[in-house]
Design an enzyme around this catalytic site. Structure first.
Site, PDB file in Angstrom:
ATOM      1  N   LYS A 149      50.396  -7.941   9.924  1.00  0.00           N
ATOM      2  CA  LYS A 149      49.833  -9.286   9.896  1.00  0.00           C
ATOM      3  C   LYS A 149      50.068  -9.973   8.547  1.00  0.00           C
ATOM      4  O   LYS A 149      50.385 -11.152   8.505  1.00  0.00           O
ATOM      5  CB  LYS A 149      48.365  -9.319  10.309  1.00  0.00           C
ATOM      6  CG  LYS A 149      47.422  -8.493   9.478  1.00  0.00           C
ATOM      7  CD  LYS A 149      46.034  -8.479  10.105  1.00  0.00           C
ATOM      8  CE  LYS A 149      45.213  -7.311   9.612  1.00  0.00           C
ATOM      9  NZ  LYS A 149      45.015  -7.170   8.166  1.00  0.00           N
ATOM     10  N   ARG A 157      36.725 -10.214  11.256  1.00  0.00           N
ATOM     11  CA  ARG A 157      36.889  -8.823  11.668  1.00  0.00           C
ATOM     12  C   ARG A 157      35.678  -8.300  12.422  1.00  0.00           C
ATOM     13  O   ARG A 157      35.671  -7.142  12.824  1.00  0.00           O
ATOM     14  CB  ARG A 157      37.075  -7.956  10.438  1.00  0.00           C
ATOM     15  CG  ARG A 157      38.529  -7.706  10.051  1.00  0.00           C
ATOM     16  CD  ARG A 157      38.492  -6.903   8.774  1.00  0.00           C
ATOM     17  NE  ARG A 157      39.612  -6.075   8.520  1.00  0.00           N
ATOM     18  CZ  ARG A 157      40.620  -6.388   7.699  1.00  0.00           C
ATOM     19  NH1 ARG A 157      40.681  -7.577   7.161  1.00  0.00           N
ATOM     20  NH2 ARG A 157      41.561  -5.521   7.446  1.00  0.00           N
ATOM     21  N   ARG A 214      54.089   2.468   3.230  1.00  0.00           N
ATOM     22  CA  ARG A 214      53.964   1.100   2.696  1.00  0.00           C
ATOM     23  C   ARG A 214      53.795   1.101   1.173  1.00  0.00           C
ATOM     24  O   ARG A 214      52.998   1.855   0.636  1.00  0.00           O
ATOM     25  CB  ARG A 214      52.759   0.407   3.331  1.00  0.00           C
ATOM     26  CG  ARG A 214      52.443  -0.932   2.699  1.00  0.00           C
ATOM     27  CD  ARG A 214      51.715  -1.838   3.631  1.00  0.00           C
ATOM     28  NE  ARG A 214      50.282  -1.553   3.710  1.00  0.00           N
ATOM     29  CZ  ARG A 214      49.445  -2.290   4.431  1.00  0.00           C
ATOM     30  NH1 ARG A 214      49.884  -3.289   5.168  1.00  0.00           N
ATOM     31  NH2 ARG A 214      48.165  -1.997   4.459  1.00  0.00           N
ATOM     32  N   ARG A 236      48.614   1.181  -1.824  1.00  0.00           N
ATOM     33  CA  ARG A 236      47.212   0.775  -1.796  1.00  0.00           C
ATOM     34  C   ARG A 236      46.361   2.020  -1.603  1.00  0.00           C
ATOM     35  O   ARG A 236      46.676   2.872  -0.777  1.00  0.00           O
ATOM     36  CB  ARG A 236      46.983  -0.188  -0.626  1.00  0.00           C
ATOM     37  CG  ARG A 236      47.223  -1.632  -0.983  1.00  0.00           C
ATOM     38  CD  ARG A 236      47.221  -2.529   0.223  1.00  0.00           C
ATOM     39  NE  ARG A 236      46.049  -2.384   1.078  1.00  0.00           N
ATOM     40  CZ  ARG A 236      45.790  -3.166   2.131  1.00  0.00           C
ATOM     41  NH1 ARG A 236      46.616  -4.156   2.432  1.00  0.00           N
ATOM     42  NH2 ARG A 236      44.727  -2.970   2.870  1.00  0.00           N
ATOM     43  N   ARG A 267      39.671   3.325   8.564  1.00  0.00           N
ATOM     44  CA  ARG A 267      40.002   1.925   8.885  1.00  0.00           C
ATOM     45  C   ARG A 267      40.306   1.753  10.377  1.00  0.00           C
ATOM     46  O   ARG A 267      39.939   0.747  10.974  1.00  0.00           O
ATOM     47  CB  ARG A 267      41.183   1.448   8.025  1.00  0.00           C
ATOM     48  CG  ARG A 267      40.771   1.294   6.555  1.00  0.00           C
ATOM     49  CD  ARG A 267      41.966   1.178   5.644  1.00  0.00           C
ATOM     50  NE  ARG A 267      42.696  -0.062   5.804  1.00  0.00           N
ATOM     51  CZ  ARG A 267      43.988  -0.216   5.485  1.00  0.00           C
ATOM     52  NH1 ARG A 267      44.688   0.798   5.014  1.00  0.00           N
ATOM     53  NH2 ARG A 267      44.556  -1.377   5.657  1.00  0.00           N
TER      54      ARG A 267
HETATM   55  P1  AMP Z   1      43.341  -6.098   4.535  1.00  0.00           P
HETATM   56  O1  AMP Z   1      44.205  -6.359   3.362  1.00  0.00           O
HETATM   57  O2  AMP Z   1      43.175  -7.278   5.444  1.00  0.00           O
HETATM   58  O3  AMP Z   1      43.728  -4.841   5.266  1.00  0.00           O
HETATM   59  O4  AMP Z   1      41.862  -5.813   3.939  1.00  0.00           O
HETATM   60  C1  AMP Z   1      41.627  -4.750   3.039  1.00  0.00           C
HETATM   61  C2  AMP Z   1      40.138  -4.403   2.995  1.00  0.00           C
HETATM   62  O5  AMP Z   1      39.383  -5.539   2.545  1.00  0.00           O
HETATM   63  C3  AMP Z   1      39.512  -4.029   4.333  1.00  0.00           C
HETATM   64  O6  AMP Z   1      39.717  -2.674   4.676  1.00  0.00           O
HETATM   65  C4  AMP Z   1      38.033  -4.336   4.057  1.00  0.00           C
HETATM   66  O7  AMP Z   1      37.439  -3.337   3.244  1.00  0.00           O
HETATM   67  C5  AMP Z   1      38.140  -5.606   3.231  1.00  0.00           C
HETATM   68  N1  AMP Z   1      38.156  -6.809   4.100  1.00  0.00           N
HETATM   69  C6  AMP Z   1      39.193  -7.690   4.252  1.00  0.00           C
HETATM   70  N2  AMP Z   1      38.861  -8.660   5.126  1.00  0.00           N
HETATM   71  C7  AMP Z   1      37.606  -8.385   5.551  1.00  0.00           C
HETATM   72  C8  AMP Z   1      36.714  -8.999   6.476  1.00  0.00           C
HETATM   73  N3  AMP Z   1      37.057 -10.104   7.172  1.00  0.00           N
HETATM   74  N4  AMP Z   1      35.493  -8.425   6.653  1.00  0.00           N
HETATM   75  C9  AMP Z   1      35.120  -7.341   5.962  1.00  0.00           C
HETATM   76  N5  AMP Z   1      35.921  -6.684   5.100  1.00  0.00           N
HETATM   77  C10 AMP Z   1      37.151  -7.210   4.877  1.00  0.00           C
END
Ligand code: AMP
Length: 210
Positions: free
Chosen positions: A10, A85, A124, A157, A168
């Site tokens: 995404k 989310r 990644r 990461r 996750r």
């Molecule tokens: P991402 O880069 O979108 O995979 O987000 C990395 C991490 O940020 C996630 O695993 C959550 O810990 C936190 N995070 C990102 N977006 C959200 C969201 N909408 N709600 C809650 N936690 C979030």
């Protein structure tokens, strides 16, 4: 809005849409990582959850998105990546957008089989400076450890490590899968396959938009 399990691509597709269509890209994950790097109160609070692959509390991320939507000039549209989310986040978003008179056009969900997701996350690497993403096997950087775009350092990461990836996926199945159903019921969900090259998938994303 763009959705997908961790590793579905995404972020990559959102960046392409931003670059080629000029839409404002709002990534809650990027905003939280920036805050963590800057050592702000928000960053420190979020870190505890992110490091374990858990979601940051709803009120925190809803506040972030509300600020961004209010501050951003989105004449050319905006794209939410990684938000909402949870169903309460989706409900809060509906309220925010309702007030501004800007309904969502579409929710694109990128679907990838789980064994492929696990493989991608392990491989990644992300640029610390510009956030560009590479795959050690399928899409490596030209110079090992350095970003092709800006020369920044590439890193894994912390939450892409195997132990955290499992948490996750569990969170996605429990909290985020119901969001897909929420948008399916609203008639906004467009599901596309996320298997193929980034350009092939980008064409599917474009074709799915109204
Ligand atoms: P991402 O880069 O979108 O995979 O987000 C990395 C991490 O940020 C996630 O695993 C959550 O810990 C936190 N995070 C990102 N977006 C959200 C969201 N909408 N709600 C809650 N936690 C979030």
């Amino acid at each position: 809005m763009i959705m997908g399990a961790p590793g579905a691509g995404k972020g990559t597709q959102a960046k392409l849409l931003e670059e080629r269509r000029g839409v404002a890209h709002i990534s809650t994950g990027d905003i939280l990582r920036d805050a963590r790097r800057a050592g702000t109160t928000l960053g420190r609070e979020a870190e505890r959850f992110m490091a374990q692959g858990l979601l940051v509390p709803d009120d925190v991320v809803i506040g972030i998105v509300a600020d961004r939507l209010a501050a951003q000039n989105h004449n050319r549209g905006f794209l939410l990546d990684g938000f909402p989310r949870t169903v309460p986040q989706a409900e809060a978003l509906a309220e925010m957008l309702g007030k501004g008179g800007e309904p969502l056009d579409a929710v694109v969900s990128i679907d990838v089989p789980e064994d492929e997701l696990v493989r991608r996350l392990a491989a990644r690497r992300v640029c610390r400076q510009c956030g560009a993403m590479f795959q050690l096997d399928a899409d490596p950087a030209a110079r090992t450890g350095r970003c092709d775009r800006c020369g920044g350092e590439l890193y894994q990461r912390e939450d892409d490590r195997e132990e955290t990836v499992r948490a996750r996926f569990d969170v996605y199945a429990r909290d985020t899968a119901p969001v897909l159903q929420y948008y399916r019921d609203a008639g906004l969900l467009r599901e596309i396959s996320g298997v193929g090259s980034r350009e092939e998938i980008f064409l599917r994303v474009l074709a799915s938009l109204p």
